[in-house]
Design a protein around this motif. Structure first.
Motif, PDB file in Angstrom:
ATOM      1  N   VAL A 102     -16.922   8.938 -36.875  1.00  0.00           N
ATOM      2  CA  VAL A 102     -17.182   8.004 -37.972  1.00  0.00           C
ATOM      3  C   VAL A 102     -18.545   7.344 -37.775  1.00  0.00           C
ATOM      4  CG1 VAL A 102     -16.436   5.842 -39.065  1.00  0.00           C
ATOM      5  CG2 VAL A 102     -14.752   7.615 -38.508  1.00  0.00           C
ATOM      6  N   ALA A 103     -18.860   7.006 -36.529  1.00  0.00           N
ATOM      7  CA  ALA A 103     -20.145   6.353 -36.246  1.00  0.00           C
ATOM      8  C   ALA A 103     -21.326   7.275 -36.527  1.00  0.00           C
ATOM      9  CB  ALA A 103     -20.181   5.884 -34.793  1.00  0.00           C
ATOM     10  N   LYS A 132      -8.995   6.568 -30.637  1.00  0.00           N
ATOM     11  CA  LYS A 132      -9.589   7.455 -29.646  1.00  0.00           C
ATOM     12  C   LYS A 132     -11.111   7.453 -29.812  1.00  0.00           C
ATOM     13  CE  LYS A 132      -7.308  11.236 -30.772  1.00  0.00           C
ATOM     14  NZ  LYS A 132      -6.794  12.637 -30.699  1.00  0.00           N
ATOM     15  N   GLU A 133     -11.805   7.610 -28.708  1.00  0.00           N
ATOM     16  CA  GLU A 133     -13.268   7.582 -28.765  1.00  0.00           C
ATOM     17  C   GLU A 133     -13.812   8.672 -29.692  1.00  0.00           C
ATOM     18  OE1 GLU A 133     -17.014   6.870 -25.777  1.00  0.00           O
ATOM     19  OE2 GLU A 133     -15.417   8.225 -25.082  1.00  0.00           O
ATOM     20  N   LYS A 137     -12.365  20.688 -31.949  1.00  0.00           N
ATOM     21  CA  LYS A 137     -12.116  20.483 -33.373  1.00  0.00           C
ATOM     22  C   LYS A 137     -10.743  19.849 -33.614  1.00  0.00           C
ATOM     23  CE  LYS A 137     -11.744  23.205 -37.661  1.00  0.00           C
ATOM     24  NZ  LYS A 137     -11.829  24.570 -38.241  1.00  0.00           N
ATOM     25  N   GLU A 138      -9.765  20.210 -32.779  1.00  0.00           N
ATOM     26  CA  GLU A 138      -8.392  19.716 -32.943  1.00  0.00           C
ATOM     27  C   GLU A 138      -8.301  18.199 -32.790  1.00  0.00           C
ATOM     28  OE1 GLU A 138      -8.543  23.753 -32.769  1.00  0.00           O
ATOM     29  OE2 GLU A 138      -9.240  22.444 -31.133  1.00  0.00           O
ATOM     30  N   GLU A 139      -9.309  17.590 -32.149  1.00  0.00           N
ATOM     31  CA  GLU A 139      -9.327  16.134 -31.967  1.00  0.00           C
ATOM     32  C   GLU A 139      -9.289  15.394 -33.301  1.00  0.00           C
ATOM     33  OE1 GLU A 139      -9.964  13.633 -29.352  1.00  0.00           O
ATOM     34  OE2 GLU A 139      -8.944  15.153 -28.164  1.00  0.00           O
ATOM     35  N   PHE A 140      -9.759  16.054 -34.347  1.00  0.00           N
ATOM     36  CA  PHE A 140      -9.964  15.363 -35.612  1.00  0.00           C
ATOM     37  C   PHE A 140      -8.915  15.722 -36.665  1.00  0.00           C
ATOM     38  CE2 PHE A 140     -14.044  16.146 -33.473  1.00  0.00           C
ATOM     39  CZ  PHE A 140     -14.333  14.837 -33.126  1.00  0.00           C
ATOM     40  N   LYS A 141      -7.839  16.360 -36.223  1.00  0.00           N
ATOM     41  CA  LYS A 141      -6.758  16.720 -37.145  1.00  0.00           C
ATOM     42  C   LYS A 141      -6.103  15.464 -37.714  1.00  0.00           C
ATOM     43  CE  LYS A 141      -6.441  21.313 -36.765  1.00  0.00           C
ATOM     44  NZ  LYS A 141      -6.661  22.212 -37.917  1.00  0.00           N
TER      45      LYS A 141
END
Length: 336
Positions: A291-292, A284-285, A260-264
């Motif tokens: 978004v995709a 970042k992928e 979840k922290e990837e999207f901060k």
């Protein structure tokens, strides 16, 4: 009349549709005092707002809104906020991505309420201005592919409740109604919600109002109001007079899970930089993937793709080629 409704709410009873409408009409006519309005909003929150109450509020608020007369029906991508996750502005990124794919978008949004950066804050940081002219926004949708609708310009009744809402400092029924009030001509909507219970209530409220083609969703495992890549997402899809419930996990279309922290995200400037990198295909992928996948569900709702997997692959390839950035950069020049 308001005192009768207050008594009913204080006893833990739900208002019926027409009673909820009357509350909003009393706000519009300025017949309800600030103390009474605060009590109503707090009382509804404490007992739990039900679908008829939400539908009653939405019915009047939408009727009183200034309408956007776009000729080509558009899609809206938005969320309730209030999930306290501080993700970057995913739905805003999706809006521009869809527009770059030729989908007409009516992006309804506001400034930050519970996060560091609302959609309008980030859109302005990207270099766009918000108009209060309905005809101008309609032209933007019809001719440029996307129109930015700053909610306070178009919902005068909501504005009359701002002071009380701010002083209460808690989420109220207005937070549920807000994302359902897009004043443009819509062909569909994907709408993120901060809790499963509220998602179900909003879907049932939309059914009461005979709305159609709305996909509500909630990240069940991480609590976000986006289609999640950190765990399971649950959906309520309102189509042709019925609601279908289903769920989705990243593995269903071969995407890996991310923390979840990837999207901060951060403030408006930080989030605008994240979006610019996504649009260029250099982010970042994890950012590009979320978004995709959110864009893919919108394409599926609109019947543009046969499956979410097909939509995901198409959108990711489009992003990686920098096509979204080309569109956004050209758009900045046309909407400056």
């Amino acid at each position: 009349m308001v005192k009768e409704y207050l008594k009913k709410i204080s006893e833990g009873k739900h208002l019926i549709f027409d009673e909820a409408k009357e509350i909003v009409l009393s706000i519009d006519r300025e017949e309800i005092t600030e103390a009474q309005l605060g009590a109503v909003l707090l009382g509804l929150r404490l007992k739990g707002e039900n679908p008829e109450e939400i539908a009653g509020f939405v019915d009047v608020l939408h009727e009183k809104a200034k309408k956007i007369p776009n000729r080509t029906p558009a899609v809206d991508v938005c969320g309730t906020g209030g999930d306290k996750s501080n993700t970057f502005n995913i739905s805003t990124a999706v809006a521009f991505t869809l527009a770059s794919l030729g989908v007409r978008v009516a992006k309804h949004g506001n400034r930050a309420m519970s996060s560091k950066a609302g959609s309008i804050d980030v859109i302005e940081a990207l270099g766009f201005k918000c108009s209060d002219n309905p005809e101008e926004i309609a032209r933007d949708i019809d001719e440029k592919g996307i129109g930015i609708i700053f909610a306070p310009y178009f919902h005068p009744v909501v504005g009359k409740a701002v002071k009380v809402r701010r002083e209460l400092g808690i989420g109220t029924i207005f937070n549920m109604a807000g994302p359902m009030l897009n004043p443009a001509n819509l062909s569909g909507q994907i709408l993120g919600v901060y809790s499963e219970k509220v998602m179900r209530n909003m879907a049932e409220a939309s059914l009461i109002l005979k709305k159609d083609n709305i996909l509500f969703y909630h990240g069940k495992d991480d609590g976000i109001d986006e289609i999640s890549l950190s765990g399971k997402t649950i959906f309520a899809y309102l189509k042709n007079g019925k609601i279908d419930y289903f769920d989705f996990s990243p593995e269903d279309i071969g995407i890996k899970r991310y923390q979840k922290e990837e999207f901060k995200g951060g403030d408006a400037q930080e989030n605008a930089k994240i979006l610019e990198d996504i649009f260029k295909g250099v982010a970042k992928e994890s950012h590009i993937d979320i978004v995709a996948v959110n864009s893919a569900f919108a394409l599926w709702v609109l019947g543009k793709v046969k499956s979410v997997k097909e939509g995901f692959d198409m959108v990711k390839d489009h992003i990686m080629k920098g096509k979204v950035y080309e569109f956004v950069d050209t758009l900045r020049g046309r909407m400056a």
